[in-house]
Design a protein around this motif. Structure first.
Motif, PDB file in Angstrom:
ATOM      1  N   VAL A  54       4.060-115.005  86.136  1.00 33.26           N
ATOM      2  CA  VAL A  54       3.205-116.722  85.094  1.00 33.26           C
ATOM      3  C   VAL A  54       3.420-117.702  86.133  1.00 33.26           C
ATOM      4  N   ASN A  76      -1.477-123.868  81.543  1.00 33.67           N
ATOM      5  CA  ASN A  76      -0.508-122.636  81.522  1.00 33.67           C
ATOM      6  C   ASN A  76       0.127-122.258  82.630  1.00 33.67           C
ATOM      7  N   ASP A  77       0.991-122.853  83.156  1.00 37.11           N
ATOM      8  CA  ASP A  77       1.993-122.910  84.003  1.00 37.11           C
ATOM      9  C   ASP A  77       3.038-123.123  82.658  1.00 37.11           C
ATOM     10  N   ILE A  78       4.294-122.798  83.594  1.00 33.76           N
ATOM     11  CA  ILE A  78       5.529-123.480  82.676  1.00 33.76           C
ATOM     12  C   ILE A  78       6.242-124.377  83.671  1.00 33.76           C
ATOM     13  N   ARG A 106       0.905-128.505  77.714  1.00 34.15           N
ATOM     14  CA  ARG A 106       1.136-127.566  78.620  1.00 34.15           C
ATOM     15  C   ARG A 106       1.461-126.382  77.459  1.00 34.15           C
ATOM     16  N   LEU A 163      -0.150-117.194  79.281  1.00 36.46           N
ATOM     17  CA  LEU A 163       0.258-117.551  80.477  1.00 36.46           C
ATOM     18  C   LEU A 163       0.711-116.863  81.883  1.00 36.46           C
TER      19      LEU A 163
END
Length: 213
Positions: free
Chosen positions: A15, A97-99, A132, A211
């Motif tokens: 992730v 789809n990144d944090i 996001r 993610l």
């Protein structure tokens, strides 16, 4: 790094994490990396690894927060415009789809439900919102930042990207707060313990997260 360690890392589900540090926050890169390493140790048994892709340091006054200016426990559209702008900030090269993990000073965060300063917060977004699926806010001087970061990562992994809801799949899910857990040793207990654990239901759901790369 040994060959065994290289094989283990390659087998992990990745992730991507982009860190944003607010204006005036003196959190060092070393401490940020230590937080992520600590969170990785907690999630290691799940086969998931969080990879730091970049650190953005704001210097604009627009991203400086005063004492208790960010209010946890309320909807994003009820937050001050400054907070809304920060949470929607999109680090360079990051995707939906990144944090994004945003570091604030502890004194900047206030939780209206607990009526005390809190150490972490997260906002989930459905497919029609953005930029996001999940944005995490972290207090910068908590003694258990790694545990809280791992806890917030758990929320992010449980998010349904279509509805924007994040339900904890645990058998001991808190009925009145389905994002959290009743078991005090569990990672998703509202205040995670020093050595938190996850159960198989949680690990299984986490591995299905959109993610994961």
């Amino acid at each position: 790094m040994t060959n065994n360690e290289q094989v283990f890392i390659s087998a992990q589900r990745i992730v991507n994490v982009y860190v944003v540090v607010c204006t005036g926050n003196s959190m060092s890169d070393g401490k940020i990396k230590m937080d992520i390493r600590g969170a990785n140790r907690i999630w290691k048994s799940s086969g998931i690894s969080f990879r730091l892709k970049g650190i953005t340091r704001h210097t604009e006054e627009a991203y400086r927060f005063k004492e208790r200016e960010f209010v946890g426990g309320i909807l994003l559209n009820k937050q001050p415009k400054k907070v809304q702008k920060l949470i929607r900030y999109n680090p360079v090269s990051s995707s939906r789809n990144d944090i994004a993990v945003i570091y604030l000073d502890t004194s900047s965060i206030r939780d209206v439900k607990a009526k005390r300063i809190t150490t972490g917060a997260i906002y989930f977004f459905n497919r029609k919102q953005g930029p996001r699926t999940a944005t995490i806010l972290m207090a910068s001087n908590s003694s258990q930042r790694a545990q809280m970061l791992a806890h917030e990562f758990g929320h992010a992994l449980f998010v349904d990207p279509v509805s924007g809801l994040a339900v904890n799949p645990s058998p001991t899910m808190a009925p009145k707060d389905p994002t959290h857990d009743l078991e005090r040793k569990n990672l998703m207990f509202p205040k995670p313990p020093a050595k938190p654990v996850t159960n198989q239901n949680q690990r299984n759901k986490a591995l299905k997260s959109t993610l994961i790369r």
